[in-house]
Design a protein around this motif. Structure first.
Motif, PDB file in Angstrom:
ATOM      1  N   PHE A   1     -54.841  31.362 -26.871  1.00 44.67           N
ATOM      2  CA  PHE A   1     -54.632  32.501 -27.764  1.00 44.67           C
ATOM      3  C   PHE A   1     -55.415  32.308 -29.065  1.00 44.67           C
ATOM      4  O   PHE A   1     -55.833  31.194 -29.401  1.00 44.67           O
ATOM      5  N   GLU A   2     -55.579  33.396 -29.791  1.00 47.89           N
ATOM      6  CA  GLU A   2     -56.094  33.271 -31.146  1.00 47.89           C
ATOM      7  C   GLU A   2     -55.108  32.447 -31.974  1.00 47.89           C
ATOM      8  O   GLU A   2     -55.499  31.514 -32.673  1.00 47.89           O
TER       9      GLU A   2
ATOM     10  N   GLY B   1     -53.001  41.682 -29.303  1.00 45.43           N
ATOM     11  CA  GLY B   1     -51.937  41.839 -30.292  1.00 45.43           C
ATOM     12  C   GLY B   1     -50.892  40.762 -30.115  1.00 45.43           C
ATOM     13  O   GLY B   1     -51.136  39.715 -29.516  1.00 45.43           O
ATOM     14  N   THR B   2     -49.690  41.013 -30.635  1.00 45.96           N
ATOM     15  CA  THR B   2     -48.581  40.069 -30.549  1.00 45.96           C
ATOM     16  C   THR B   2     -47.767  40.349 -29.296  1.00 45.96           C
ATOM     17  O   THR B   2     -47.357  41.491 -29.062  1.00 45.96           O
TER      18      THR B   2
ATOM     19  N   ILE C   1     -45.922  40.267 -16.569  1.00 43.51           N
ATOM     20  CA  ILE C   1     -47.066  40.891 -17.231  1.00 43.51           C
ATOM     21  C   ILE C   1     -46.597  41.548 -18.525  1.00 43.51           C
ATOM     22  O   ILE C   1     -45.649  42.337 -18.537  1.00 43.51           O
ATOM     23  N   ILE C   2     -47.299  41.244 -19.612  1.00 44.06           N
ATOM     24  CA  ILE C   2     -46.970  41.814 -20.927  1.00 44.06           C
ATOM     25  C   ILE C   2     -48.167  42.645 -21.380  1.00 44.06           C
ATOM     26  O   ILE C   2     -49.215  42.112 -21.751  1.00 44.06           O
ATOM     27  N   ASN C   3     -48.002  43.962 -21.326  1.00 44.89           N
ATOM     28  CA  ASN C   3     -49.071  44.883 -21.709  1.00 44.89           C
ATOM     29  C   ASN C   3     -48.921  45.432 -23.118  1.00 44.89           C
ATOM     30  O   ASN C   3     -49.836  46.080 -23.624  1.00 44.89           O
ATOM     31  N   GLN C   4     -47.761  45.210 -23.745  1.00 44.46           N
ATOM     32  CA  GLN C   4     -47.544  45.698 -25.103  1.00 44.46           C
ATOM     33  C   GLN C   4     -46.498  44.822 -25.783  1.00 44.46           C
ATOM     34  O   GLN C   4     -45.791  44.055 -25.129  1.00 44.46           O
ATOM     35  N   GLU C   5     -46.419  44.949 -27.103  1.00 42.77           N
ATOM     36  CA  GLU C   5     -45.534  44.092 -27.893  1.00 42.77           C
ATOM     37  C   GLU C   5     -44.071  44.301 -27.524  1.00 42.77           C
ATOM     38  O   GLU C   5     -43.620  45.428 -27.338  1.00 42.77           O
ATOM     39  N   VAL C   6     -43.344  43.176 -27.451  1.00 38.49           N
ATOM     40  CA  VAL C   6     -41.899  43.200 -27.234  1.00 38.49           C
ATOM     41  C   VAL C   6     -41.243  42.700 -28.517  1.00 38.49           C
ATOM     42  O   VAL C   6     -41.515  41.580 -28.964  1.00 38.49           O
ATOM     43  N   LYS C   7     -40.378  43.531 -29.112  1.00 31.84           N
ATOM     44  CA  LYS C   7     -39.684  43.117 -30.327  1.00 31.84           C
ATOM     45  C   LYS C   7     -38.307  42.588 -29.954  1.00 31.84           C
ATOM     46  O   LYS C   7     -37.505  43.273 -29.334  1.00 31.84           O
ATOM     47  N   ILE C   8     -38.048  41.323 -30.343  1.00 32.57           N
ATOM     48  CA  ILE C   8     -36.795  40.644 -30.023  1.00 32.57           C
ATOM     49  C   ILE C   8     -35.944  40.549 -31.285  1.00 32.57           C
ATOM     50  O   ILE C   8     -36.421  40.161 -32.353  1.00 32.57           O
ATOM     51  N   SER C   9     -34.680  40.908 -31.169  1.00 33.63           N
ATOM     52  CA  SER C   9     -33.754  40.812 -32.283  1.00 33.63           C
ATOM     53  C   SER C   9     -33.289  39.370 -32.462  1.00 33.63           C
ATOM     54  O   SER C   9     -33.128  38.642 -31.472  1.00 33.63           O
ATOM     55  N   PRO C  10     -33.061  38.918 -33.685  1.00 34.93           N
ATOM     56  CA  PRO C  10     -32.498  37.576 -33.895  1.00 34.93           C
ATOM     57  C   PRO C  10     -31.125  37.405 -33.247  1.00 34.93           C
ATOM     58  O   PRO C  10     -30.661  36.280 -33.079  1.00 34.93           O
ATOM     59  N   TYR C  11     -30.466  38.521 -32.876  1.00 32.69           N
ATOM     60  CA  TYR C  11     -29.163  38.427 -32.214  1.00 32.69           C
ATOM     61  C   TYR C  11     -29.295  38.068 -30.746  1.00 32.69           C
ATOM     62  O   TYR C  11     -28.292  37.778 -30.089  1.00 32.69           O
TER      63      TYR C  11
ATOM     64  N   THR D   1     -60.832  39.132 -30.901  1.00 26.40           N
ATOM     65  CA  THR D   1     -59.562  38.763 -30.291  1.00 26.40           C
ATOM     66  C   THR D   1     -58.559  38.320 -31.354  1.00 26.40           C
ATOM     67  O   THR D   1     -58.854  37.457 -32.166  1.00 26.40           O
ATOM     68  N   LYS D   2     -57.374  38.916 -31.351  1.00 26.47           N
ATOM     69  CA  LYS D   2     -56.312  38.574 -32.298  1.00 26.47           C
ATOM     70  C   LYS D   2     -54.992  38.379 -31.557  1.00 26.47           C
ATOM     71  O   LYS D   2     -53.935  38.765 -32.050  1.00 26.47           O
ATOM     72  N   THR D   3     -55.053  37.777 -30.401  1.00 27.63           N
ATOM     73  CA  THR D   3     -53.837  37.596 -29.608  1.00 27.63           C
ATOM     74  C   THR D   3     -52.915  36.581 -30.269  1.00 27.63           C
ATOM     75  O   THR D   3     -53.356  35.527 -30.742  1.00 27.63           O
ATOM     76  N   ILE D   4     -51.625  36.894 -30.281  1.00 23.37           N
ATOM     77  CA  ILE D   4     -50.585  36.004 -30.812  1.00 23.37           C
ATOM     78  C   ILE D   4     -49.494  35.925 -29.756  1.00 23.37           C
ATOM     79  O   ILE D   4     -49.029  36.958 -29.258  1.00 23.37           O
ATOM     80  N   ALA D   5     -49.089  34.726 -29.397  1.00 25.94           N
ATOM     81  CA  ALA D   5     -48.041  34.578 -28.388  1.00 25.94           C
ATOM     82  C   ALA D   5     -46.679  34.972 -28.966  1.00 25.94           C
ATOM     83  O   ALA D   5     -45.994  35.838 -28.426  1.00 25.94           O
ATOM     84  N   ILE D   6     -46.277  34.325 -30.073  1.00 29.53           N
ATOM     85  CA  ILE D   6     -44.975  34.598 -30.686  1.00 29.53           C
ATOM     86  C   ILE D   6     -45.170  34.720 -32.195  1.00 29.53           C
ATOM     87  O   ILE D   6     -45.744  33.832 -32.834  1.00 29.53           O
ATOM     88  N   GLU D   7     -44.680  35.787 -32.751  1.00 27.55           N
ATOM     89  CA  GLU D   7     -44.723  36.022 -34.192  1.00 27.55           C
ATOM     90  C   GLU D   7     -43.292  36.136 -34.700  1.00 27.55           C
ATOM     91  O   GLU D   7     -42.484  36.894 -34.150  1.00 27.55           O
ATOM     92  N   ILE D   8     -42.967  35.374 -35.749  1.00 21.91           N
ATOM     93  CA  ILE D   8     -41.605  35.310 -36.260  1.00 21.91           C
ATOM     94  C   ILE D   8     -41.598  35.667 -37.738  1.00 21.91           C
ATOM     95  O   ILE D   8     -42.392  35.139 -38.512  1.00 21.91           O
TER      96      ILE D   8
END
Length: 587
Positions: free
Chosen positions: A202-203, A116-117, A89-99, A169-176
């Motif tokens: 998704f949107e 959101g994203t 379950i994803i309730n808020q944005e997760v920021k992933i590092s390029p590392y 609705t502005k859902t985004i699965a993955i934003e890069i």
């Protein structure tokens, strides 16, 4: 309003119970502490706390721990987070590092519950900047190499509990890519891969921010039922060191409710290999800035729009007032397209001041398959062109029509005037009363002037000639010259119909070509041997069609323009029809 389907369809309860058991190991609220001696792989389960009702915080903790070790080690140790099969379950944005990289262990489902994203991959403002420093490999952003999302074992599946038909609705699965236009170019997101990521409902499935974002590859991804499958955008509507060689390989993009690929940023080069575009809205591709270059190689397109309205592959639009000298390019190679009916495939729209982005088309193998050709008038010129507007330049053009398109208009008519399309021609409805606009009868013997008629069950209108004696000969000259080059091959074919063959054993076709000085440069004869056992052809349906390829020859040196002439002899019967004359060039 349709609701999202039950999220328990992803994975199963046994898998989810396994995760709950693993969660219980962390009842004390402890999370592991990574150190530089670990093997570079961590398990997300070790970061899940039993007290939390979603998994976004565990993902963020795991990412932050991996990022810290990467920085502490001078980027000599990079980490992968493995995620066991199950639903998260994803309730808020997760920021992933390029590392940091994510890898599935079986089918991993992410259920996104907020507007959101879900996953945002971007460098941090405090990340180190490498340029012209040692070691050399850090100058080339090697920490980005590898697969950000590696779903090669099972796959990542994104769904959402929100309805993408709602306007809010502005859902985004993955934003890069960074959202900050002032981000340092020495910390880009580049040279990365996403593999086996599936996004539904998704949107926007994938959003690419045009800020230091380039050389990205997506493989084996399935994007379906999204409003936009792919969206290229910049925080300030400009391209900032972005867009170089974005590649989509062996993907499926299906049932997009709006443009499947929306490019709202200038200067992007996007390539699709072996990708299927199924049942998407019209247009599939839309760019509203100049500098876009789209390539389709060995792709497949099936049904665009509802089959009744526009069926556009690409819409190029100028949104900037005063823009007149921009360029968008679209290349297609070896791509079949299944359509409901013949229609225009490309559109070029002006801005509010009438300025256009020049659209350049290069088509090297586009196979058109139609479900219904009877509803289109063959002499309505606007239905025979690929485009609807000026400032379109067509270069190489190899198109195969897999059904009889029932028109005497040559394929090469799109190359007249060096490929420039003029609005005064394209906007004019050329319903032909008694003659064809591209071929003229300059000689006939025993043949009356043609009328536009429909012959055969299910056939479209064609030019019908009435024969009056046994010495039947007709000479058709093309009204325009063709631009040619030495060593090109000229191929000619046509669809011939007659209702009777009684006294003749062959019909003779003859192709003559004249240069700009009206000198005969080549002659080609074709002898159509007719069966003695079946001299009468069936006239009750369409079986009396005789499609004939006259043949081909090479353009000699020094010839830059040619005019073809078709001569037909020895036609017997009460009438005959010539339809669908094709003049093609190739090297």
């Amino acid at each position: 309003m349709n609701k999202r389907r039950d999220e328990k369809s992803i994975g199963n309860e046994n898998i989810e119970n396994k995760i709950l058991v693993e969660q219980s190991k962390n009842q004390r609220g402890e999370v592991p502490v990574l150190n530089i001696k670990t093997d570079g792989v961590v398990n997300l389960v070790d970061y899940i706390l039993a007290t939390e009702t979603s998994h976004d915080q565990a993902l963020q903790r795991a990412n932050d721990a991996c990022r810290k070790i990467a920085l502490d080690s001078g980027l000599t140790r990079l980490y992968t987070i493995t995620i066991p099969s199950g639903k998260y379950i994803i309730n808020q944005e997760v920021k992933i590092s390029p590392y940091v990289k994510l890898k599935s262990e079986g089918y991993v489902g992410f259920s996104v519950t907020f507007n959101g994203t879900a996953f945002y991959i971007s460098p941090d403002v405090n990340d180190p900047k490498y340029e012209n420093t040692s070691p050399d490999h850090l100058n080339k952003n090697s920490w980005n190499r590898g697969v950000f999302f590696d779903g090669s074992i099972g796959g990542f599946i994104f769904t959402t509990t929100l309805d993408n038909e709602l306007p809010i609705t502005k859902t985004i699965a993955i934003e890069i890519g960074s959202r900050d236009p002032s981000s340092d170019r020495r910390t880009p997101v580049s040279r990365y891969v996403l593999d086996n990521v599936n996004v539904y409902g998704f949107e926007t499935a994938f959003k690419f921010n045009a800020v230091n974002n380039y050389i990205g590859t997506l493989k084996h991804c399935h994007l379906e039922l999204n409003n936009h499958a792919i969206y290229f955008k910049s925080p300030n509507d400009t391209q900032i060191n972005s867009g170089e060689n974005m590649v989509f390989d062996n993907c499926i993009i299906a049932i997009s409710k709006k443009e499947a690929v929306l490019i709202d940023v200038p200067g992007h080069d996007i390539t699709f290999h072996n990708t299927s575009f199924d049942f998407n809205s019209s247009p599939i591709f839309r760019s509203i800035r100049s500098g876009t270059c789209i390539r389709l190689n060995n792709c497949y397109i099936e049904k665009i729009g509802d089959g009744l309205g526009e069926q556009l592959i690409y819409s190029s639009e100028s949104m900037l007032v005063g823009e007149t000298n921009g360029r968008n390019s679209f290349y297609i190679k070896n791509t079949p397209i299944a359509m409901q009916r013949p229609t225009k495939l490309f559109k070029n729209l002006p801005n509010s001041s009438g300025g256009y982005i020049n659209l350049h088309l290069d088509i090297d193998g586009l196979e058109l398959r139609y479900g219904d050709t009877n509803i289109v008038s063959p002499y309505d010129i606007e239905n025979r062109f690929l485009v609807n507007s000026p400032k379109v330049f067509l270069y190489q053009k190899k198109i195969i029509n897999m059904t009889i398109t029932r028109s005497m208009l040559s394929k090469e008519v799109n190359l007249l005037s060096n490929g420039n399309f003029e609005r005064s021609i394209l906007d004019k409805d050329l319903l032909i009363p008694t003659a064809d606009p591209y071929w003229v009868v300059t000689y006939s013997s025993g043949i009356s002037n043609p009328l536009i008629k429909q012959e055969g069950v299910g056939a479209s209108k064609c030019l019908k000639y009435t024969t009056t004696n046994t010495a039947n000969t007709i000479k058709l000259e093309h009204k325009f010259m063709y631009n040619v080059e030495a060593s090109e091959t000229l191929l000619m074919s046509n669809l011939f119909k007659t209702n009777k063959v009684s006294t003749r054993t062959e019909i003779i076709y003859r192709l003559e070509c004249y240069d700009i000085s009206n000198t005969l440069i080549q002659t080609l004869n074709y002898y159509d041997k007719l069966s003695q056992s079946t001299p009468v052809l069936d006239v009750e349906d369409t079986n009396f069609r005789l499609t004939r390829s006259v043949g081909s020859f090479y353009i000699p040196f020094g010839v830059i323009k040619i005019k073809p002439v078709l001569i037909v002899n020895n036609v017997d019967g009460s009438y005959f029809c010539i339809d669908d004359i094709h003049i093609e060039k190739s090297k």
